[in-house]
Write a protein that holds these residues in place. Structure first.
Motif, PDB file in Angstrom:
ATOM      1  N   VAL A  27       0.895  -1.112   0.042  1.00  0.00           N
ATOM      2  CA  VAL A  27       0.161   0.040   0.036  1.00  0.00           C
ATOM      3  C   VAL A  27       0.749   1.383   0.024  1.00  0.00           C
ATOM      4  O   VAL A  27       1.909   1.417   0.989  1.00  0.00           O
ATOM      5  CB  VAL A  27      -1.057   0.028   1.180  1.00  0.00           C
ATOM      6  N   ALA A  28       0.708   2.210  -1.013  1.00  0.00           N
ATOM      7  CA  ALA A  28       1.444   3.243  -1.138  1.00  0.00           C
ATOM      8  C   ALA A  28       1.066   4.309  -0.264  1.00  0.00           C
ATOM      9  O   ALA A  28      -0.249   4.833  -0.185  1.00  0.00           O
ATOM     10  CB  ALA A  28       1.774   3.829  -2.654  1.00  0.00           C
ATOM     11  N   TYR A  29       1.807   5.272   0.317  1.00  0.00           N
ATOM     12  CA  TYR A  29       1.693   6.210   1.265  1.00  0.00           C
ATOM     13  C   TYR A  29       2.537   7.312   0.680  1.00  0.00           C
ATOM     14  O   TYR A  29       3.589   7.193   0.520  1.00  0.00           O
ATOM     15  CB  TYR A  29       1.934   6.123   2.791  1.00  0.00           C
ATOM     16  N   GLN A  30       1.735   8.596   0.440  1.00  0.00           N
ATOM     17  CA  GLN A  30       2.635   9.574  -0.344  1.00  0.00           C
ATOM     18  C   GLN A  30       2.591  10.753   0.712  1.00  0.00           C
ATOM     19  O   GLN A  30       2.537  11.916   0.573  1.00  0.00           O
ATOM     20  CB  GLN A  30       1.669  10.222  -1.359  1.00  0.00           C
ATOM     21  N   HIS A  31       2.720  10.364   2.122  1.00  0.00           N
ATOM     22  CA  HIS A  31       2.896  11.447   3.508  1.00  0.00           C
ATOM     23  C   HIS A  31       4.068  10.667   4.088  1.00  0.00           C
ATOM     24  O   HIS A  31       4.214   9.352   4.073  1.00  0.00           O
ATOM     25  CB  HIS A  31       1.868  11.849   3.957  1.00  0.00           C
ATOM     26  N   ALA A  32       4.377  11.408   5.161  1.00  0.00           N
ATOM     27  CA  ALA A  32       5.265  10.771   6.196  1.00  0.00           C
ATOM     28  C   ALA A  32       4.496   9.763   7.031  1.00  0.00           C
ATOM     29  O   ALA A  32       3.467   9.920   7.303  1.00  0.00           O
ATOM     30  CB  ALA A  32       5.906  11.798   7.025  1.00  0.00           C
ATOM     31  N   VAL A  33       5.069   8.496   7.320  1.00  0.00           N
ATOM     32  CA  VAL A  33       4.239   7.625   8.169  1.00  0.00           C
ATOM     33  C   VAL A  33       5.338   7.107   9.285  1.00  0.00           C
ATOM     34  O   VAL A  33       6.395   7.230   9.286  1.00  0.00           O
ATOM     35  CB  VAL A  33       3.980   6.662   7.304  1.00  0.00           C
ATOM     36  N   TYR A  34       4.524   6.748  10.386  1.00  0.00           N
ATOM     37  CA  TYR A  34       5.485   5.897  11.399  1.00  0.00           C
ATOM     38  C   TYR A  34       4.743   4.612  11.751  1.00  0.00           C
ATOM     39  O   TYR A  34       3.443   4.447  11.599  1.00  0.00           O
ATOM     40  CB  TYR A  34       5.785   6.508  12.651  1.00  0.00           C
ATOM     41  N   PHE A  35       5.553   3.385  11.978  1.00  0.00           N
ATOM     42  CA  PHE A  35       4.773   2.105  12.357  1.00  0.00           C
ATOM     43  C   PHE A  35       5.643   1.159  13.038  1.00  0.00           C
ATOM     44  O   PHE A  35       6.881   1.676  12.840  1.00  0.00           O
ATOM     45  CB  PHE A  35       4.278   1.445  10.985  1.00  0.00           C
ATOM     46  N   SER A  36       5.234   0.199  13.487  1.00  0.00           N
ATOM     47  CA  SER A  36       6.087  -0.955  14.183  1.00  0.00           C
ATOM     48  C   SER A  36       5.701  -2.195  13.392  1.00  0.00           C
ATOM     49  O   SER A  36       4.743  -2.280  12.423  1.00  0.00           O
ATOM     50  CB  SER A  36       6.015  -0.883  15.306  1.00  0.00           C
ATOM     51  N   PRO A  37       6.335  -3.245  13.743  1.00  0.00           N
ATOM     52  CA  PRO A  37       6.146  -4.544  12.934  1.00  0.00           C
ATOM     53  C   PRO A  37       4.569  -4.787  13.125  1.00  0.00           C
ATOM     54  O   PRO A  37       4.004  -5.682  12.056  1.00  0.00           O
ATOM     55  CB  PRO A  37       6.836  -5.553  13.704  1.00  0.00           C
TER      56      PRO A  37
END
Length: 146
Positions: A27-37
């Protein structure tokens, strides 16, 4: 650039990145993201490295609601990392590596949480490796500039 042909659908994996996007689990994101596993991919309200502050790093690490003991300094012992906190927070700073100021990273470092700033490409690759090893890691990635 595609990083991985297959991903484990149970774990968040960076599958590609390119000009103006980061792809996680295809899934493409065109903004800054944060995530963990595990868990949701969160929008990160940052558009450039200069916008990053200590409160945002606490949020990324899942510590924004962790109550600090105001009397802990009396014990003379350093602050302890809360249960479930990540071992390391990876910050992807775009095309080039840009270091974060010490006052921004210091609160996490004092808790024993590593903070590593590197290019988004390097952060994506490093995240995938650490995640595949079962490490507690969080990635916060700025998209590559077009």
């Amino acid at each position: 650039m595609q990083l991985q042909a297959e991903s484990n659908p149970a774990l968040n994996t960076v599958t590609a990145y390119g000009p103006d996007y980061i792809e996680i689990n295809a899934v493409a994101y065109q903004h800054a993201v944060y995530f963990s596993p595990e868990g949701d991919i969160q929008r990160w309200e940052v558009s450039q490295v200069g916008d990053i502050n200590a409160a945002q790093l606490r949020q990324i690490a899942g510590l924004e609601n962790a109550a600090a003991d105001p009397m802990a300094f009396l014990d003379g012992e350093p602050a302890q990392k809360p249960d479930g906190a990540p071992e390391v927070v990876l910050i992807g700073t775009g095309h080039t590596q840009r270091f974060l100021p010490r006052h921004v990273t210091q609160p996490l470092l004092e808790l024993g949480i590593g903070v590593e700033a590197m290019s988004t490409q390097a952060a994506a690759r490093t995240y995938n490796i650490l995640m595949s090893e079962g490490r507690r890691v969080v990635a916060a990635l700025l998209p590559l500039e077009p």
